[in-house]
Design a protein around this motif. Structure first.
Motif, PDB file in Angstrom:
ATOM      1  N   GLU A  87       0.829  -1.205   0.000  1.00  0.00           N
ATOM      2  CA  GLU A  87       0.000   0.000   0.000  1.00  0.00           C
ATOM      3  C   GLU A  87       0.864   1.255   0.000  1.00  0.00           C
ATOM      4  O   GLU A  87       0.546   2.248  -0.667  1.00  0.00           O
ATOM      5  N   GLU A  88       1.973   1.192   0.722  1.00  0.00           N
ATOM      6  CA  GLU A  88       2.834   2.368   0.823  1.00  0.00           C
ATOM      7  C   GLU A  88       3.515   2.689  -0.497  1.00  0.00           C
ATOM      8  O   GLU A  88       3.652   3.866  -0.868  1.00  0.00           O
ATOM      9  N   ILE A  89       3.942   1.675  -1.245  1.00  0.00           N
ATOM     10  CA  ILE A  89       4.615   1.972  -2.511  1.00  0.00           C
ATOM     11  C   ILE A  89       3.647   2.616  -3.490  1.00  0.00           C
ATOM     12  O   ILE A  89       4.010   3.531  -4.242  1.00  0.00           O
ATOM     13  N   LEU A  90       2.385   2.194  -3.493  1.00  0.00           N
ATOM     14  CA  LEU A  90       1.399   2.817  -4.375  1.00  0.00           C
ATOM     15  C   LEU A  90       1.127   4.259  -3.972  1.00  0.00           C
ATOM     16  O   LEU A  90       0.993   5.136  -4.838  1.00  0.00           O
ATOM     17  N   ARG A  91       1.085   4.519  -2.674  1.00  0.00           N
ATOM     18  CA  ARG A  91       0.927   5.909  -2.228  1.00  0.00           C
ATOM     19  C   ARG A  91       2.112   6.758  -2.678  1.00  0.00           C
ATOM     20  O   ARG A  91       1.947   7.896  -3.142  1.00  0.00           O
ATOM     21  N   SER A  92       3.314   6.206  -2.516  1.00  0.00           N
ATOM     22  CA  SER A  92       4.506   6.952  -2.914  1.00  0.00           C
ATOM     23  C   SER A  92       4.480   7.290  -4.402  1.00  0.00           C
ATOM     24  O   SER A  92       4.776   8.422  -4.808  1.00  0.00           O
ATOM     25  N   ILE A  93       4.133   6.312  -5.224  1.00  0.00           N
ATOM     26  CA  ILE A  93       4.117   6.540  -6.668  1.00  0.00           C
ATOM     27  C   ILE A  93       3.060   7.560  -7.040  1.00  0.00           C
ATOM     28  O   ILE A  93       3.320   8.505  -7.809  1.00  0.00           O
ATOM     29  N   ARG A  94       1.876   7.404  -6.506  1.00  0.00           N
ATOM     30  CA  ARG A  94       0.777   8.298  -6.891  1.00  0.00           C
ATOM     31  C   ARG A  94       0.996   9.714  -6.398  1.00  0.00           C
ATOM     32  O   ARG A  94       0.721  10.688  -7.113  1.00  0.00           O
ATOM     33  N   ARG A  95       1.515   9.859  -5.180  1.00  0.00           N
ATOM     34  CA  ARG A  95       1.654  11.199  -4.604  1.00  0.00           C
ATOM     35  C   ARG A  95       2.932  11.903  -5.041  1.00  0.00           C
ATOM     36  O   ARG A  95       2.940  13.119  -5.236  1.00  0.00           O
ATOM     37  N   ARG A  96       4.004  11.153  -5.191  1.00  0.00           N
ATOM     38  CA  ARG A  96       5.299  11.799  -5.432  1.00  0.00           C
ATOM     39  C   ARG A  96       5.750  11.732  -6.884  1.00  0.00           C
ATOM     40  O   ARG A  96       6.431  12.641  -7.364  1.00  0.00           O
ATOM     41  N   LEU A  97       5.403  10.647  -7.591  1.00  0.00           N
ATOM     42  CA  LEU A  97       5.908  10.472  -8.953  1.00  0.00           C
ATOM     43  C   LEU A  97       4.872  10.842 -10.013  1.00  0.00           C
ATOM     44  O   LEU A  97       5.195  11.539 -10.981  1.00  0.00           O
TER      45      LEU A  97
END
Length: 222
Positions: free
Chosen positions: A182-192
């Protein structure tokens, strides 16, 4: 901007060399193996290594770090979230049946939002946990610093050096040490995915892509 990337080691980690044409200062990202090949590339471009950035602390991204630091005196950089993972590199390699590489102390722990410079060029550290707790990307935006003679500002696209967070058509594994789906998807969506579509993604393994391409076609991000 001097930019070269090539896969190293048995797991074919993409090692990146970024150089400033004005000052000849350089940054190496993820020297996973083959230190002599990395040093040869630095010599070929007449570059002075001023920093070594690890996007995370899995062994295939840092196998040549210690000999590279010893040969050049360049400091090793890592996010503190992967400090424990870095100390357990021998455990990592043992589980995969590889010999443990030599390790040198981390010289500086980077944080989200840090500016990282090499000569007249600079990028921003983005903390993107998920593949590992301390995974980071380096964003070098459009008009990213010193240019080759005869080139104008802003002619090179922005780039995101994504480590094992985002790949062409895929995302980083989360079944390894410290991974969180879940955290990697948040990172990608919010930061990348907040970056411009034309931003080139240079992943830790495999071919380059763009943010726009991954936004449209990556099956993990639908």
């Amino acid at each position: 901007m001097i930019f070269e990337t090539f896969p190293v080691g048995m797991l074919q980690c993409n090692c990146v060399i970024l150089g400033c044409p004005a000052t000849r200062a350089a940054l190496v990202i993820d020297p996973g193996d083959e230190v002599e090949r990395i040093l040869e590339a630095l010599r070929r471009h007449d570059l002075n290594l001023t920093g070594v950035l690890h996007t995370h602390a899995h062994f295939d991204h840092l196998g040549a770090s210690a000999p590279l630091a010893e040969a050049t005196g360049a400091p090793l950089l890592l996010h503190r979230g992967d400090e424990s993972l870095y100390s357990r590199v021998p455990v990592q390699t043992a589980l995969f049946g590889f010999p443990a590489p030599p390790l040198s102390p981390i010289d500086r722990y980077v944080r989200d939002g840090d500016a990282l410079s090499w000569g007249d060029c600079a990028g921003e550290i983005l903390h993107t946990p998920g593949h590992s707790p301390g995974s980071v990307c380096l964003h070098v935006p459009l008009g990213w610093g010193a240019h080759e003679p005869g080139s104008g500002p802003g002619q090179e696209p922005g780039r995101i050096f994504a480590g094992d967070t985002l790949f062409a058509g895929s995302i980083g594994r989360t079944d390894l040490w410290g991974g969180d789906g879940e955290e990697i998807l948040r990172s990608i969506r919010r930061r990348l995915l907040s970056l411009p579509d034309e931003t080139v993604v240079v992943p830790g393994h495999g071919p380059e892509t763009t943010i726009g391409e991954e936004r449209r076609r990556n099956p993990f991000l639908g």
